[in-house]
Design an enzyme around this catalytic site. Structure first.
Site, PDB file in Angstrom:
ATOM      1  N   GLU A   1       0.886  -1.176   0.000  1.00  0.00           N
ATOM      2  CA  GLU A   1       0.000   0.000   0.000  1.00  0.00           C
ATOM      3  C   GLU A   1       0.915   1.214   0.000  1.00  0.00           C
ATOM      4  O   GLU A   1       1.519   1.549   1.020  1.00  0.00           O
ATOM      5  CB  GLU A   1      -0.915   0.014   1.233  1.00  0.00           C
ATOM      6  CG  GLU A   1      -1.869   1.182   1.229  1.00  0.00           C
ATOM      7  CD  GLU A   1      -2.504   1.454   2.583  1.00  0.00           C
ATOM      8  OE1 GLU A   1      -3.224   2.463   2.688  1.00  0.00           O
ATOM      9  OE2 GLU A   1      -2.265   0.678   3.527  1.00  0.00           O
TER      10      GLU A   1
ATOM     11  N   CYS B 286      -1.866   9.050   3.149  1.00  0.00           N
ATOM     12  CA  CYS B 286      -1.662   8.761   1.727  1.00  0.00           C
ATOM     13  C   CYS B 286      -2.872   9.147   0.888  1.00  0.00           C
ATOM     14  O   CYS B 286      -2.770   9.265  -0.330  1.00  0.00           O
ATOM     15  CB  CYS B 286      -1.319   7.281   1.534  1.00  0.00           C
ATOM     16  SG  CYS B 286      -2.582   6.147   2.131  1.00  0.00           S
TER      17      CYS B 286
END
Length: 342
Positions: A252, A286
């Site tokens: 990720e 993020c």
């Protein structure tokens, strides 16, 4: 609280093999909080050996899904019981506002653990119709030892996202915390033993990425590695996984998410959405809206509303009341943001 400083291996806190440490720094004051032991390659080997032994041990391998779920429910209850302590550590170690840690992050940790606890006995296989002359079926089995490397922006929540599915499906874990924020995970490690997990099922180590993280990614006895962090490091982990035992990989990685505001948008709602996205966790996520594209017809109005909202935000120490935004994680992050602004 009493802060554990060791590496959590085989349900015990131990010193690193060479005595090296990582110092955790309060990003609000830039003062040292404490130092915890940093894992060497040898320490990673010990943690992996403990996880491998636990994976094969009947005390874990022969537990039913319902029994694994019961352990995870107990773990979630212990997090709930110590929510204020964990939120305080997150605010001190990470810099996020205490109110955010207490009302958003820790409850989500509890929810994640309870979700996967409920899933533990629902991991079904299938029967497949291939005609009356044959009987075909699938069963789902655990992978084995899972190496997990988490970032600093959501220390406890990232931990829960990693260990939740791994434990629910019968795997064992070696998890490395981020070197900037090791403290809350080590407190959480105490709950692993208290909840009744057998030794070696969950091992939590502090360590530097270039040593402990690299050792996890390339370890021949780790069957799967999961990493959340930068694209640059993600590439190196995928390469190390491929060049070792071709272990399974989940990555990720960071992104540059845009917000796009058209001229028919509800401006107040669009501004609130951008602020919620961009400044969650002090702007260190993020999924942050790092770019905002606004239709030229409404640009002046949008910018005015955005500026007014941001000027009303309170910046300060996350442990103080009514603070909206705390500090960035460290001076390196501050310097990087200042370069962007310039």
């Amino acid at each position: 609280w009493m802060q554990p400083l060791g590496l959590f291996i085989n349900n015990e806190f131990v010193a690193s093999s060479n005595g090296q440490t990582i110092t955790s720094v309060n990003p609000t004051t830039e003062e040292d909080i404490c130092s915890v032991y940093a894992a060497t390659t040898d320490d990673v080997d010990k943690a992996v050996a403990a996880a491998k032994k636990a994976f094969r041990d009947p005390s874990w391998r022969q537990l039913s899904g319902t029994e694994r779920g019961a352990l995870m429910y107990k773990l979630a209850d212990l997090v709930a019981e110590h929510a204020e302590t964990l939120a305080t550590i997150e605010a001190l170690d990470n810099g996020k506002p205490y109110s955010v840690a207490l009302k958003e992050n820790v409850p989500e940790v509890i929810n994640v653990l309870r979700y996967y606890a409920g899933y533990a006995d629902k991991n079904f296989g299938q029967t497949i119709d291939v005609g009356p002359a044959k009987f075909a079926y699938t069963i789902k089995e655990p992978i084995g030892v899972c190496g997990q490397i988490i970032p600093w922006n959501f220390p406890l929540l990232m931990l829960a996202w990693k260990i939740g599915p791994a434990l629910a499906t019968g795997n064992t874990v070696v998890l490395k915390t981020a070197e900037q924020t090791p403290l809350s995970a080590l407190v959480f490690a105490q709950f692993i033993k208290e909840a009744g997990f057998p030794p070696g099922v969950v091992n939590i180590i502090s360590g530097f990425g270039k040593t402990a993280g690299a050792a996890i990614a390339s370890h021949m006895d780790i069957d799967k590695v999961a990493f959340t962090g930068s694209t640059l490091v993600g590439r190196s982990i995928m390469k190390a996984a491929a060049e070792s035992n071709l272990k399974k990989v989940t990555l990720e990685l960071g992104g540059k998410s845009p917000n796009i505001v058209f001229d028919d948008a509800d401006l107040d709602l669009a501004v609130e959405g951008a602020i919620a996205s961009k400044f969650r966790n002090n702007g260190q996520t993020c999924m942050c809206a790092n770019r905002i594209y606004v239709h030229r017809k409404i640009a002046d109005d949008y910018i005015g509303k955005l500026a007014a909202k941001m000027q009303a935000k309170v910046l300060g120490n996350g442990l103080e009341e009514n603070v909206d935004l705390g500090p960035l994680i460290n001076k390196e992050a501050l310097d990087k943001v200042e370069r962007h602004v310039r």
